[in-house]
Motif scaffolding. Sequence first.
Motif, PDB file in Angstrom:
ATOM      1  N   VAL A   1       0.839  -1.197   0.000  1.00  0.00           N
ATOM      2  CA  VAL A   1       0.000   0.000   0.000  1.00  0.00           C
ATOM      3  C   VAL A   1       0.878   1.254   0.000  1.00  0.00           C
ATOM      4  O   VAL A   1       2.047   1.219   0.395  1.00  0.00           O
ATOM      5  CB  VAL A   1      -0.937   0.038   1.227  1.00  0.00           C
ATOM      6  N   ILE A   2       0.290   2.364  -0.456  1.00  0.00           N
ATOM      7  CA  ILE A   2       0.942   3.664  -0.412  1.00  0.00           C
ATOM      8  C   ILE A   2       0.014   4.605   0.348  1.00  0.00           C
ATOM      9  O   ILE A   2      -0.940   5.123  -0.217  1.00  0.00           O
ATOM     10  CB  ILE A   2       1.227   4.223  -1.817  1.00  0.00           C
ATOM     11  N   PRO A   3       0.250   4.840   1.635  1.00  0.00           N
ATOM     12  CA  PRO A   3      -0.620   5.731   2.407  1.00  0.00           C
ATOM     13  C   PRO A   3      -0.661   7.130   1.809  1.00  0.00           C
ATOM     14  O   PRO A   3       0.379   7.714   1.483  1.00  0.00           O
ATOM     15  CB  PRO A   3       0.033   5.742   3.797  1.00  0.00           C
ATOM     16  N   ASP A   4      -1.859   7.670   1.647  1.00  0.00           N
ATOM     17  CA  ASP A   4      -2.026   8.978   1.025  1.00  0.00           C
ATOM     18  C   ASP A   4      -1.189  10.059   1.683  1.00  0.00           C
ATOM     19  O   ASP A   4      -0.586  10.895   1.006  1.00  0.00           O
ATOM     20  CB  ASP A   4      -3.500   9.398   1.073  1.00  0.00           C
ATOM     21  N   ASP A   5      -1.151  10.077   3.009  1.00  0.00           N
ATOM     22  CA  ASP A   5      -0.503  11.188   3.691  1.00  0.00           C
ATOM     23  C   ASP A   5       1.019  11.118   3.621  1.00  0.00           C
ATOM     24  O   ASP A   5       1.693  12.118   3.840  1.00  0.00           O
ATOM     25  CB  ASP A   5      -0.951  11.247   5.156  1.00  0.00           C
ATOM     26  N   ASP A   6       1.567   9.950   3.328  1.00  0.00           N
ATOM     27  CA  ASP A   6       3.020   9.799   3.255  1.00  0.00           C
ATOM     28  C   ASP A   6       3.575  10.092   1.869  1.00  0.00           C
ATOM     29  O   ASP A   6       4.687  10.595   1.729  1.00  0.00           O
ATOM     30  CB  ASP A   6       3.428   8.385   3.670  1.00  0.00           C
ATOM     31  N   CYS A   7       2.815   9.783   0.835  1.00  0.00           N
ATOM     32  CA  CYS A   7       3.295   9.943  -0.543  1.00  0.00           C
ATOM     33  C   CYS A   7       3.400  11.417  -0.910  1.00  0.00           C
ATOM     34  O   CYS A   7       2.474  12.202  -0.689  1.00  0.00           O
ATOM     35  CB  CYS A   7       2.340   9.235  -1.499  1.00  0.00           C
ATOM     36  N   VAL A   8       4.553  11.815  -1.483  1.00  0.00           N
ATOM     37  CA  VAL A   8       4.749  13.212  -1.891  1.00  0.00           C
ATOM     38  C   VAL A   8       4.529  13.405  -3.395  1.00  0.00           C
ATOM     39  O   VAL A   8       4.769  14.481  -3.927  1.00  0.00           O
ATOM     40  CB  VAL A   8       6.144  13.726  -1.489  1.00  0.00           C
ATOM     41  N   GLU A   9       4.095  12.367  -4.091  1.00  0.00           N
ATOM     42  CA  GLU A   9       3.774  12.427  -5.523  1.00  0.00           C
ATOM     43  C   GLU A   9       4.976  12.794  -6.387  1.00  0.00           C
ATOM     44  O   GLU A   9       4.850  13.502  -7.386  1.00  0.00           O
ATOM     45  CB  GLU A   9       2.630  13.420  -5.773  1.00  0.00           C
ATOM     46  N   CYS A  10       6.157  12.278  -6.031  1.00  0.00           N
ATOM     47  CA  CYS A  10       7.343  12.546  -6.846  1.00  0.00           C
ATOM     48  C   CYS A  10       7.351  11.705  -8.120  1.00  0.00           C
ATOM     49  O   CYS A  10       8.038  12.036  -9.085  1.00  0.00           O
ATOM     50  CB  CYS A  10       8.608  12.294  -6.041  1.00  0.00           C
ATOM     51  N   GLY A  11       6.625  10.591  -8.112  1.00  0.00           N
ATOM     52  CA  GLY A  11       6.525   9.748  -9.295  1.00  0.00           C
ATOM     53  C   GLY A  11       7.705   8.837  -9.530  1.00  0.00           C
ATOM     54  O   GLY A  11       7.773   8.157 -10.568  1.00  0.00           O
ATOM     55  N   ALA A  12       8.664   8.792  -8.601  1.00  0.00           N
ATOM     56  CA  ALA A  12       9.869   7.979  -8.806  1.00  0.00           C
ATOM     57  C   ALA A  12       9.527   6.501  -8.952  1.00  0.00           C
ATOM     58  O   ALA A  12      10.114   5.802  -9.779  1.00  0.00           O
ATOM     59  CB  ALA A  12      10.843   8.181  -7.651  1.00  0.00           C
ATOM     60  N   CYS A  13       8.594   6.015  -8.149  1.00  0.00           N
ATOM     61  CA  CYS A  13       8.245   4.591  -8.215  1.00  0.00           C
ATOM     62  C   CYS A  13       7.703   4.226  -9.590  1.00  0.00           C
ATOM     63  O   CYS A  13       8.007   3.159 -10.127  1.00  0.00           O
ATOM     64  CB  CYS A  13       7.248   4.239  -7.113  1.00  0.00           C
ATOM     65  N   LEU A  14       6.915   5.125 -10.173  1.00  0.00           N
ATOM     66  CA  LEU A  14       6.317   4.857 -11.476  1.00  0.00           C
ATOM     67  C   LEU A  14       7.353   4.939 -12.597  1.00  0.00           C
ATOM     68  O   LEU A  14       7.332   4.149 -13.538  1.00  0.00           O
ATOM     69  CB  LEU A  14       5.193   5.861 -11.734  1.00  0.00           C
ATOM     70  N   LYS A  15       8.306   5.866 -12.452  1.00  0.00           N
ATOM     71  CA  LYS A  15       9.282   6.094 -13.527  1.00  0.00           C
ATOM     72  C   LYS A  15      10.387   5.054 -13.572  1.00  0.00           C
ATOM     73  O   LYS A  15      10.847   4.680 -14.642  1.00  0.00           O
ATOM     74  CB  LYS A  15       9.897   7.494 -13.384  1.00  0.00           C
ATOM     75  N   VAL A  16      10.862   4.608 -12.413  1.00  0.00           N
ATOM     76  CA  VAL A  16      12.083   3.806 -12.407  1.00  0.00           C
ATOM     77  C   VAL A  16      11.935   2.379 -11.890  1.00  0.00           C
ATOM     78  O   VAL A  16      12.863   1.581 -12.018  1.00  0.00           O
ATOM     79  CB  VAL A  16      13.198   4.505 -11.598  1.00  0.00           C
ATOM     80  N   SER A  17      10.795   2.023 -11.323  1.00  0.00           N
ATOM     81  CA  SER A  17      10.693   0.681 -10.752  1.00  0.00           C
ATOM     82  C   SER A  17      10.374  -0.386 -11.799  1.00  0.00           C
ATOM     83  O   SER A  17      10.569  -1.577 -11.562  1.00  0.00           O
ATOM     84  CB  SER A  17       9.633   0.647  -9.649  1.00  0.00           C
ATOM     85  N   ASN A  18       9.855   0.061 -12.964  1.00  0.00           N
ATOM     86  CA  ASN A  18       9.495  -0.897 -14.023  1.00  0.00           C
ATOM     87  C   ASN A  18       8.590  -2.009 -13.485  1.00  0.00           C
ATOM     88  O   ASN A  18       8.897  -3.199 -13.591  1.00  0.00           O
ATOM     89  CB  ASN A  18      10.760  -1.510 -14.654  1.00  0.00           C
TER      90      ASN A  18
END
Length: 239
Positions: free
Chosen positions: A31-48
Amino acid sequence: MRINKELCIECMACYRNCPIGAIQSGPDGVVIPDDDCVECGACLKVSNCPTGALYEQEEVASLPRAIRKVFSNPTAPHTGTGVFGRGTEEVKTNDVTGRVRHGQVGVALEIGRPGVGARLSEAEKFTTVLVNLGVTFEPKNPLSQIMDLSTGKIRADVANEKVLSAIVEFSIPLRRLDTIAAAIKDIAKTLDSPFSWGVITRTDTSGYSPVLDHLARLSLDPRPCAKVNLGMGRPLAEK
């Protein structure tokens, strides 16, 4: 960011690439808790993500959530400044912008860091004090866009948003550095987030910076030329 639990195989590739440590694994899966995520998008861009389970929620495009993305994602342009790279070129690009003149000092206070982050209200601890000391904040800076420049107060609807980091940026005459530096040291004692303090200045003809004398009197031990941007934007013929 969101994770489609029907597609997620809990490989944790996204976890390894989250700079804020927001992604968690538990009895209900990843899970990705809403209040913790800063929306940098790194997970989407580099985790493949092998199954395409990661996706960006629609709320990111609207306030107050959208604030997180423009302060945290270096590929997102800031609507108020038109600048990529989290919205500000900073005074460290002085070779090109010429923001800091001889006899002046540029100051960049970056609240929050990768791995920790910060609430925008932490930056307000600096801005509300500094504005009363006559500081004028850099207008082409995303923080200035959401601040009352006369009071230093961050807009109430976004002040609690968590971001990777926020930069308080301004220039002052060198003669005022002692006063401003003393205030910064006092404010630092009230922070709940880490911060870094950048000082930008022009050298004299011998290559020496008079700001070093001021910092020494304040018992501060800077790292000269810790970050140098040389020749940026200059044609090759001038190098």
